[in-house]
Structures are given as structure tokens and as C-alpha cells.
Design a protein around this motif. Structure first.
Motif, mmCIF file in Angstrom:
data_model
loop_
_atom_site.group_PDB
_atom_site.id
_atom_site.type_symbol
_atom_site.label_atom_id
_atom_site.label_comp_id
_atom_site.label_asym_id
_atom_site.label_seq_id
_atom_site.Cartn_x
_atom_site.Cartn_y
_atom_site.Cartn_z
ATOM 1 N N LEU A 1 -2.733 16.362 7.650
ATOM 2 C CA LEU A 1 -3.031 15.178 6.857
ATOM 3 C C LEU A 1 -1.777 14.328 6.718
ATOM 4 C CD1 LEU A 1 -5.017 13.658 4.861
ATOM 5 C CD2 LEU A 1 -3.950 15.024 3.044
ATOM 6 N N VAL A 2 -1.943 13.015 6.857
ATOM 7 C CA VAL A 2 -0.870 12.070 6.534
ATOM 8 C C VAL A 2 -1.250 11.381 5.239
ATOM 9 C CG1 VAL A 2 0.202 9.868 7.183
ATOM 10 C CG2 VAL A 2 -0.033 11.685 8.878
ATOM 11 N N VAL A 3 -0.295 11.299 4.336
ATOM 12 C CA VAL A 3 -0.477 10.527 3.107
ATOM 13 C C VAL A 3 0.433 9.312 3.203
ATOM 14 C CG1 VAL A 3 -0.138 10.476 0.603
ATOM 15 C CG2 VAL A 3 -1.058 12.539 1.693
ATOM 16 N N TYR A 4 -0.165 8.136 3.173
ATOM 17 C CA TYR A 4 0.601 6.891 3.154
ATOM 18 C C TYR A 4 0.906 6.570 1.698
ATOM 19 C CZ TYR A 4 1.652 1.939 3.250
ATOM 20 O OH TYR A 4 2.258 0.722 3.056
ATOM 21 N N TYR A 5 2.192 6.383 1.382
ATOM 22 C CA TYR A 5 2.638 6.081 0.026
ATOM 23 C C TYR A 5 3.173 4.650 0.057
ATOM 24 C CZ TYR A 5 5.064 6.985 -4.441
ATOM 25 O OH TYR A 5 5.502 6.954 -5.737
ATOM 26 N N GLY A 6 2.389 3.714 -0.468
ATOM 27 C CA GLY A 6 2.758 2.312 -0.379
ATOM 28 C C GLY A 6 3.339 1.753 -1.658
ATOM 29 N N PRO A 7 3.836 0.531 -1.582
ATOM 30 C CA PRO A 7 3.907 -0.250 -0.358
ATOM 31 C C PRO A 7 5.075 0.210 0.507
ATOM 32 C CG PRO A 7 4.825 -1.538 -2.158
ATOM 33 C CD PRO A 7 4.325 -0.243 -2.745
ATOM 34 N N ALA A 8 4.871 0.143 1.781
ATOM 35 C CA ALA A 8 5.916 0.526 2.720
ATOM 36 C C ALA A 8 5.944 -0.510 3.838
ATOM 37 C CB ALA A 8 5.662 1.924 3.253
ATOM 38 N N GLY A 9 6.672 -0.221 4.863
ATOM 39 C CA GLY A 9 6.851 -1.219 5.910
ATOM 40 C C GLY A 9 6.290 -0.791 7.249
ATOM 41 N N THR A 10 6.865 -1.374 8.283
ATOM 42 C CA THR A 10 6.346 -1.182 9.633
ATOM 43 C C THR A 10 6.485 0.249 10.123
ATOM 44 O OG1 THR A 10 8.470 -1.934 10.526
ATOM 45 C CG2 THR A 10 6.722 -3.576 10.312
ATOM 46 N N ASN A 11 7.551 0.951 9.761
ATOM 47 C CA ASN A 11 7.701 2.328 10.221
ATOM 48 C C ASN A 11 6.578 3.207 9.685
ATOM 49 O OD1 ASN A 11 10.030 1.853 11.708
ATOM 50 N ND2 ASN A 11 11.369 2.298 9.990
ATOM 51 N N ALA A 12 6.272 3.094 8.414
ATOM 52 C CA ALA A 12 5.211 3.913 7.826
ATOM 53 C C ALA A 12 3.860 3.583 8.457
ATOM 54 C CB ALA A 12 5.159 3.722 6.314
ATOM 55 N N TRP A 13 3.598 2.301 8.685
ATOM 56 C CA TRP A 13 2.326 1.941 9.307
ATOM 57 C C TRP A 13 2.271 2.385 10.759
ATOM 58 C CZ3 TRP A 13 -2.182 1.434 7.393
ATOM 59 C CH2 TRP A 13 -2.312 1.059 6.065
ATOM 60 N N ALA B 1 -4.403 7.763 15.804
ATOM 61 C CA ALA B 1 -4.682 7.864 17.241
ATOM 62 C C ALA B 1 -4.804 9.313 17.698
ATOM 63 C CB ALA B 1 -3.598 7.156 18.040
ATOM 64 N N CYS B 2 -4.147 10.231 16.999
ATOM 65 C CA CYS B 2 -4.205 11.661 17.332
ATOM 66 C C CYS B 2 -5.303 12.390 16.574
ATOM 67 C CB CYS B 2 -2.851 12.312 17.051
ATOM 68 S SG CYS B 2 -1.581 11.798 18.219
ATOM 69 N N GLY B 3 -6.072 11.662 15.773
ATOM 70 C CA GLY B 3 -7.162 12.282 15.034
ATOM 71 C C GLY B 3 -6.751 12.947 13.730
ATOM 72 N N VAL B 4 -5.531 12.673 13.267
ATOM 73 C CA VAL B 4 -5.073 13.230 11.991
ATOM 74 C C VAL B 4 -5.630 12.360 10.862
ATOM 75 C CG1 VAL B 4 -3.051 13.739 10.559
ATOM 76 C CG2 VAL B 4 -2.961 14.144 13.039
ATOM 77 N N PRO B 5 -6.313 12.947 9.882
ATOM 78 C CA PRO B 5 -6.820 12.136 8.772
ATOM 79 C C PRO B 5 -5.677 11.509 7.973
ATOM 80 C CG PRO B 5 -7.560 14.441 8.603
ATOM 81 C CD PRO B 5 -6.629 14.356 9.753
ATOM 82 N N VAL B 6 -5.955 10.324 7.434
ATOM 83 C CA VAL B 6 -4.960 9.583 6.649
ATOM 84 C C VAL B 6 -5.563 9.238 5.293
ATOM 85 C CG1 VAL B 6 -3.520 7.511 6.521
ATOM 86 C CG2 VAL B 6 -3.967 8.588 8.754
ATOM 87 N N PHE B 7 -4.868 9.675 4.232
ATOM 88 C CA PHE B 7 -5.175 9.253 2.866
ATOM 89 C C PHE B 7 -4.055 8.312 2.442
ATOM 90 C CE2 PHE B 7 -7.668 13.261 1.283
ATOM 91 C CZ PHE B 7 -8.628 13.036 2.240
ATOM 92 N N ALA B 8 -4.311 7.460 1.457
ATOM 93 C CA ALA B 8 -3.286 6.507 1.054
ATOM 94 C C ALA B 8 -3.301 6.238 -0.441
ATOM 95 C CB ALA B 8 -3.471 5.188 1.807
ATOM 96 N N LEU B 9 -2.114 5.981 -0.955
ATOM 97 C CA LEU B 9 -1.944 5.524 -2.327
ATOM 98 C C LEU B 9 -1.775 4.012 -2.299
ATOM 99 C CD1 LEU B 9 0.462 8.260 -3.654
ATOM 100 C CD2 LEU B 9 -1.756 7.675 -4.635
ATOM 101 N N TRP B 10 -2.680 3.315 -2.940
ATOM 102 C CA TRP B 10 -2.652 1.863 -2.984
ATOM 103 C C TRP B 10 -1.612 1.400 -3.999
ATOM 104 C CZ3 TRP B 10 -4.531 -1.955 -0.145
ATOM 105 C CH2 TRP B 10 -4.477 -3.255 -0.670
ATOM 106 N N ALA B 11 -0.898 0.359 -3.682
ATOM 107 C CA ALA B 11 0.066 -0.229 -4.611
ATOM 108 C C ALA B 11 -0.098 -1.744 -4.584
ATOM 109 C CB ALA B 11 1.489 0.147 -4.221
ATOM 110 N N LYS B 12 0.216 -2.376 -5.686
ATOM 111 C CA LYS B 12 0.168 -3.842 -5.719
ATOM 112 C C LYS B 12 1.092 -4.383 -4.636
ATOM 113 C CE LYS B 12 -0.841 -4.212 -10.607
ATOM 114 N NZ LYS B 12 -0.412 -4.682 -11.909
ATOM 115 N N GLY B 13 0.660 -5.425 -3.982
ATOM 116 C CA GLY B 13 1.468 -6.035 -2.935
ATOM 117 C C GLY B 13 1.345 -5.334 -1.594
#
Length: 129
Positions: A73-85, A93-105
Motif C-alpha cells: 500500500l502507498v499512502v499519499y500524505y498531502g499536500p506534496a509535490g511532483t516527486n510524491a505524485w 501502474a504496478c497495481g499497488v493500491p493508493v490511499f491518500a490524506l487530503w489537505a487544503k490546497g
């Protein structure tokens, strides 16, 4: 579960706290923050354009890509930039599920479609994993 947190250095402290919480729940967290301690980051950091050409930068790059594409699992912790995206894209693309923490902006745009579930609070994502 093996988890990678995709984020930005500006979120370092939050990523460290989330890493600790996940480990306390028994998960293995592949930490780019820990991997990069001592690599010249921080107030005395070398010029990034010089650093990115070093062997240390190559090792960091490979750690990040391998971690994002070989975890459960990948957890996206935002806001972040181009490297994280980019890490989110590689995971997706490899089929790994992605969850994310939404942040303002959050500047995710159309690529937010790679995220399976968005969460607004850390306790919620912990319960969702």
C-alpha cells in the motif's frame, strides 16, 4: 502490511508521526525520511542540483521507486509535490493500491483518480488500512 508514505520534506514531521502510528499497529513502513537522514538535507543542505547528480541521490531514487512499487500500500500524505505524485503514479501502474490524506490546497488534478480512497484525518486512514 508493507506501506510506503509518499510525501514532501515539508511534511517530514507528519510523515514521521504517521510512520510511528503505523508501526505501532504492526505494519512495516518503508521510510524515505529515514533512508535520507544524513544525505545533506536540512538547513545546511548542499545545492539540490549538485546533490541530484551524486551516488547518494541515485540510491535515494532507487529506494523511493522500489519502495513505492513493491509495497502492499502507498499512502499519499498531502499536500506534496511532483516527486510524491510520481511515486503514486509508479505504484498505481504496478497495481499497488493508493490511499491518500487530503489537505487544503491539494494540487492533485485529474491524477487523483489513481487514489482508491481519500481520507481527511489520520485516525480515519488508520482505521481504513
Amino acid at each position: 502490511m508493507k506501506i510506503y508514505i509518499a510525501s514532501s520534506w515539508r511534511n517530514q514531521h507528519g510523515v514521521e508521526m504517521l510512520t510511528t502510528l503505523l508501526r505501532n499497529e504492526g505494519h512495516e513502513v518503508l521510510s524515505w525520511v529515514e533512508n535520507n537522514y544524513g544525505e545533506g538535507h536540512g538547513p545546511d543542505a548542499a545545492d539540490f542540483e549538485q546533490w541530484v547528480k551524486t551516488d547518494a541521490a541515485q540510491r535515494s531514487f532507487l529506494f523511493d521507486v522500489d519502495s513505492a512499487t513493491r509495497c502492499n500500500l502507498v499512502v499519499y500524505y498531502g499536500p506534496a509535490g511532483t516527486n510524491a505524485w510520481a511515486e503514486v503514479g509508479a505504484a498505481w501502474a504496478c497495481g499497488v493500491p493508493v490511499f491518500a490524506l487530503w489537505a487544503k490546497g491539494e494540487p492533485s488534478g485529474l491524477m487523483r483518480k489513481m487514489v482508491q480512497r481519500w481520507f481527511h484525518r489520520v485516525p480515519d486512514i488508520l482505521q481504513g488500512i
